[in-house]
Motif scaffolding. Structure first.
Motif, PDB file in Angstrom:
ATOM      1  N   LEU A  96      26.136  66.017  40.421  1.00 17.21           N
ATOM      2  CA  LEU A  96      25.222  65.812  39.067  1.00 17.21           C
ATOM      3  C   LEU A  96      26.297  65.861  37.788  1.00 17.21           C
ATOM      4  O   LEU A  96      26.128  64.883  37.090  1.00 17.21           O
ATOM      5  N   LEU A  97      27.306  66.630  38.117  1.00 14.23           N
ATOM      6  CA  LEU A  97      28.245  66.422  37.153  1.00 14.23           C
ATOM      7  C   LEU A  97      28.969  65.195  37.214  1.00 14.23           C
ATOM      8  O   LEU A  97      29.370  64.644  36.075  1.00 14.23           O
ATOM      9  N   ARG A 100      26.963  62.604  35.683  1.00 11.78           N
ATOM     10  CA  ARG A 100      26.973  62.754  33.849  1.00 11.78           C
ATOM     11  C   ARG A 100      28.420  62.362  33.355  1.00 11.78           C
ATOM     12  O   ARG A 100      28.400  61.564  32.397  1.00 11.78           O
ATOM     13  N   ASP A 101      29.498  62.486  34.150  1.00  8.16           N
ATOM     14  CA  ASP A 101      30.736  61.959  33.766  1.00  8.16           C
ATOM     15  C   ASP A 101      30.859  60.499  33.661  1.00  8.16           C
ATOM     16  O   ASP A 101      31.499  59.976  32.773  1.00  8.16           O
ATOM     17  N   ARG A 103      28.370  58.477  33.255  1.00  7.00           N
ATOM     18  CA  ARG A 103      27.669  58.004  32.293  1.00  7.00           C
ATOM     19  C   ARG A 103      28.236  58.110  30.961  1.00  7.00           C
ATOM     20  O   ARG A 103      28.249  57.394  30.154  1.00  7.00           O
ATOM     21  N   GLU A 104      28.919  59.179  30.836  1.00  9.99           N
ATOM     22  CA  GLU A 104      29.647  59.472  29.708  1.00  9.99           C
ATOM     23  C   GLU A 104      30.829  58.357  29.351  1.00  9.99           C
ATOM     24  O   GLU A 104      31.051  57.899  28.462  1.00  9.99           O
TER      25      GLU A 104
END
Length: 165
Positions: A96-97, A100-101, A103-104
């Protein structure tokens, strides 16, 4: 020409921010070779782009600051934040990290892409062939970066989202 300088300054800042973001993800995803090494390479590519933009700005008598010096402090703060999260047990799964990374990173790349579009239009409007040639190379790099991010999301998302973690 002040407008071109404004666009160059925005592009420079966007590339410096993107380089910092790629380095941050590379550090955070050190165990994932499919992310770590490409992010390091893409961070270097962004830094080179920022240098090229600084060189272009000098053509317009503008000196853009090298923003790489503040990166060490930002990296240290991020590393401390990660360690605190791990110690307190507030850390989501690594998958999940990673999502998220990614996406960022994609969101961080958008300002650079928009500034390049603006710069290309400006170069065409003032018929600056040298600037147009330079922008074409930079545009290809940002497209490659965006495509790598999208591909990585497509590779990782099914595994992460279907797992029972």
């Amino acid at each position: 020409m002040d407008k071109i300088v404004m666009i160059l300054a925005g592009l420079h800042d966007a590339e410096a921010d993107l380089a910092r973001a790629f380095r941050k993800v590379a550090e955070r995803q050190e165990a994932d070779e499919g992310t770590h090494y490409p992010c390091r390479a893409l961070a270097q590519q962004c830094e080179q782009c920022a240098r090229r933009v600084r060189r272009l700005a000098r053509r317009y008598d503008e000196e853009l600051p090298d923003r790489g010096a503040s990166d060490a402090l930002a990296a240290a703060a991020d590393s401390l934040q990660q360690r605190l999260a791990a110690l307190t047990g507030r850390r989501p799964s690594q998958g999940l990290l990673l999502l998220r990374d990614l996406r960022e990173l994609y969101l961080k790349a958008q300002p650079a892409a928009v500034h390049l579009t603006l710069l290309k239009q400006a170069a065409q409007a003032v018929r600056d062939r040298e600037l147009l040639d330079e922008v074409a190379g930079l545009d290809e790099e940002i497209r490659t970066q965006l495509e790598w991010i999208r591909t990585r999301v497509r590779e990782v998302a099914p595994q992460v989202l279907a797992s029972q973690e």
